[in-house]
Design an enzyme around this catalytic site. Sequence first.
Site, mmCIF file in Angstrom:
data_model
loop_
_atom_site.group_PDB
_atom_site.id
_atom_site.type_symbol
_atom_site.label_atom_id
_atom_site.label_comp_id
_atom_site.label_asym_id
_atom_site.label_seq_id
_atom_site.Cartn_x
_atom_site.Cartn_y
_atom_site.Cartn_z
ATOM 1 N N GLY A 403 0.710 -1.363 -0.184
ATOM 2 C CA GLY A 403 0.003 -0.025 0.069
ATOM 3 C C GLY A 403 0.703 1.352 -0.041
ATOM 4 N N GLY A 405 0.576 5.364 0.984
ATOM 5 C CA GLY A 405 -0.387 6.539 1.298
ATOM 6 C C GLY A 405 0.204 7.952 1.236
ATOM 7 N N PHE A 407 1.670 9.743 3.331
ATOM 8 C CA PHE A 407 3.097 10.236 4.027
ATOM 9 C C PHE A 407 3.945 8.780 3.826
ATOM 10 C CE2 PHE A 407 -0.007 12.996 6.177
ATOM 11 C CZ PHE A 407 0.257 14.066 5.715
ATOM 12 N N GLY A 408 3.671 7.990 3.276
ATOM 13 C CA GLY A 408 4.573 6.734 3.614
ATOM 14 C C GLY A 408 4.123 5.317 2.772
ATOM 15 N N LYS A 425 5.543 0.801 7.799
ATOM 16 C CA LYS A 425 5.002 1.985 7.080
ATOM 17 C C LYS A 425 6.360 2.955 7.152
ATOM 18 C CE LYS A 425 2.102 5.807 7.537
ATOM 19 N NZ LYS A 425 0.713 6.286 8.321
ATOM 20 N N ASP A 534 -9.184 10.859 9.781
ATOM 21 C CA ASP A 534 -9.120 10.193 8.428
ATOM 22 C C ASP A 534 -9.615 9.193 8.285
ATOM 23 O OD1 ASP A 534 -8.277 10.570 5.949
ATOM 24 O OD2 ASP A 534 -6.192 9.831 6.161
#
Length: 716
Positions: A403, A405, A407-408, A425, A534
Site C-alpha cells: 500500500g 499513502g 505520507f508513506g 510503514k 482520516d
Amino acid sequence: MESAFDHGNRAIGADGSPLGSGKPEDLSFLCSVINSSKLQKVGIGNNKFGGVFPKCMGSLSTTLTRFSASINEIIGEIPEEIGNFSNLEVLHLGANSLSGAIPSNLRNLQNLAVLILNQNNLGGTIPSFLGNLTKLLELYLEGNNFHGQIPSHLSNCRSLDQLDLSENNLSGAIPPQLIGLSSLAIILNLSCNHLSGVLPIEVGNLTALTAFDISNNLLVGEIPSSLGDCIALTSLRMGGNFFHGSIPQSFRWLGGIEDLDLSQNNLSGQIPAFLAIFHSLKLLNLSHNKFEGMLPREGVFKNATGTSIIGNNELCGGLPEFRLPTCISKSFESGKIHMVILSTFVISGVLGLALILAFIYLCWLKKKVTEQVSSSMDDSRRNVSYGTLLKATDNFSPMNLVGVGSFGSIYKGILEENQIAIAVKVLHLAHHGALKSFIAECDALKNIKHRNLLKILTVCSSSDYQGSDFKALVYEFMDNGSLERWLHPNASSSHGNELPKRLNFVQRISIAIDVASALDYLHHQCHTPIVHCDLKPSNILLDVEMVAHVGDFGLAKFLVGSSLDSVANQMSSMGLRGTIGYAPPEYAMGCEVSREGDVYSYGILLLEMFTGLSPTDDTFRDNLTLHSYVANALPKQVLEITDNILREERESHLGPYTPPHWLSKSDGIFQECLLMVYNIGVACSYEVPGRRMSISGVTNKLHQIREKLFALGLHG
C-alpha cells in the site's frame, strides 16, 4: 378456498380477497384443513369473515408459523387452542371485534416474534407472562380496553423494538425497567391512557428509538434531561400531561426530530433558540403552556402553519402571522455591540500571536523529533534498526509493497528474530507533513489499547545506509488487507490475478461495529480524547478472522482540555484534515477537528459499505452526494441502492420458492435491517455537526441489527 392453497398445502392465502359474509359460520372452512400436516401459514386478513373461531382450530398443524386474520368482523374470544401452535412466529388478529382477556395458553408460544391484537374489544389486565416471550419483536395492543398497570415483566423481552399500548385504560406509573429497554428502536406508544407519576430518567436508554408518544396521560414533574440522549428520535409527543419547568437544554442533541409536541402542559421559560436550527423539524406544537420571551424567527418558526404557540400569553416577536406583541428592547443591546467590537480586536491580536508561535514551533519541531519518538514508545516498543527492517522486507522489495499513502509506503515483512509477520510503514520524509504525521501517530498510539485499533509493535528512527534520515512504524500484519480492497477490489488491488472479494451482510455489520467501537474508545474512553481525522476504507485493516482494526493515526489530534461538548466551532490554523469525500464539510471552512467530524466520516463509510459506491464515484455530480443519494432513496428504494453482492445474498437466502399471497418475513426483516443501516449512515453524515448521531448510539443500534440477522439464520 381450495384455490387459495399453495403447493403441498403449506399455506392458505386469502388476504385482501372479497371473501366472507359476516355470518357465524364463515370460518368453518378452517376445519377442512386440520389434516394438512405441512400447513405453515394462514392468511385471511382484510376480508369480511364474521363469527367466532371454530373449536377445530386446535387441531391445525403444529408446524404453523404464521396466522393472520386481521381486518375482519370476527367476534368472540381468542381461542386458547392457539397456544398449541408452538412454532408460531406471527399472530395478527388486529382490527376485529374480539373480546375477553388474552388467553393464558399464549404463554406457550415461545417462538412468537410478532403479536398484533390492536383495535379490538379485549379487556382485563395485560398479562405478565408476555414478558416470558423473549423472542418478541413487535407487540401491538392499542385500541382495546386493557386496564391496570403496565407489567414490568415486559422488560424481559430484550429484543422488543416496537411496543404500542396506546388508547387503553392503563394506569399507574411507567415501569423504569420498560422505559429503559434499549432494544426499543422503532416505536414506543403509551398515549391516551391514565398513566401517572414522573417520566423515569431511564428513558435516556432509548438511544435507538425513532418515535416516542406519551401524550394524553396524567404525567407530572419536569421533563428529564436524559431524554436528550434519545438522539435517534424523529417524533416526540408529550402533549396533554402536567409537565412543568423548562424545555431541557439536552434537547439540543435531538437534531433529527421532525415532529415535536409539548402542548397542553405547564411548561415555562423561554423557547430554546436551538429549535430554530433543527432543519428536519416540520411540526412543532408548544401551545397552551406558559412560555415567555421572544419567539425565534428562523427554521420551523418561519412556518406559521407547522408551528403552534397559541395559549402562551407572555410570548412576543416572531413573524407577523403569529400576531404576537412586539418585544421591548433591552438596554444591554448597545453594550453587546461594544463587546463584539472589543472581541474582534482581541481575536485579531490572538491570531497574529498564533502565527508567530507557529513559525517558532516549526523551527523547533525537527530538533525534537528523536526525543519525542523516544518518549512516545515504552520499553516494549524500542527502536528497531534500519538493517533489521531492510532484511525483513527483502530490501523493501516492490513485491512486498502492499500500500501507498499520503505520507508513506507500506511493506509486508517477516522479522528474522521471531518470524512474526509485520507491516512496515516507511515515511516519505520529503513530503510536507510526513514528519509531523510520524510524531502524531507515535503520540496517539503510545497509551491506547483496544482490540479494534491497529497495534504498533515498534518504531525505527535512525538513518539509512546513505546517511539520510529514516523513520518507520512497524505494525502487526493484517492478513485480509484493507476494507478498501474488499469493497472495491478492481480499483484497489494491484494483483491482477486476485479473486474478487465478497463481504456478506453480517460481515459488513460486524466490521461496522468494530469501527464504531474503536471510535467510541478514542472519543470517550481515552484519558485524553483522540480524534482520528482520516477514517476511510483504506485505513481499516482486517485480520485473519475478519476483525476490523482502525489504523493510520498520522492526522490524529488530541482534544486537550475538551469536554463532552463539540469543539467544532473553534477555528483551526492547521488547514483541511482528512480525505476528500470523507472529511466533514465544516473542516473545509476552517473549523477545528471534533468527535462529530469523525462521526461524519463514519457515516459516509457506512453508506459506502452497503451501497458499494465510493463518495468520489462519478455518480455524484451537480451537488449530488453519497449522503443525499441514499437519503433521497429511502425508504422505498432501499434495495435499488444496495450493493449487488447483498442483493444476491438476499435472493439466495429467500430460496426459489415463495408462497403466493405472502410477504416473506425473512425478506421483510432483511430489508428492515438494510433500512436501519442506511438511516444510521444518513444520521451520522448530516452537514450540521449537532444533528449527527452519537457513536455510542450507533454501536447499540448496529448490535440490534446483527441480532436480527442472526435470528434469520444469516452468519458471517
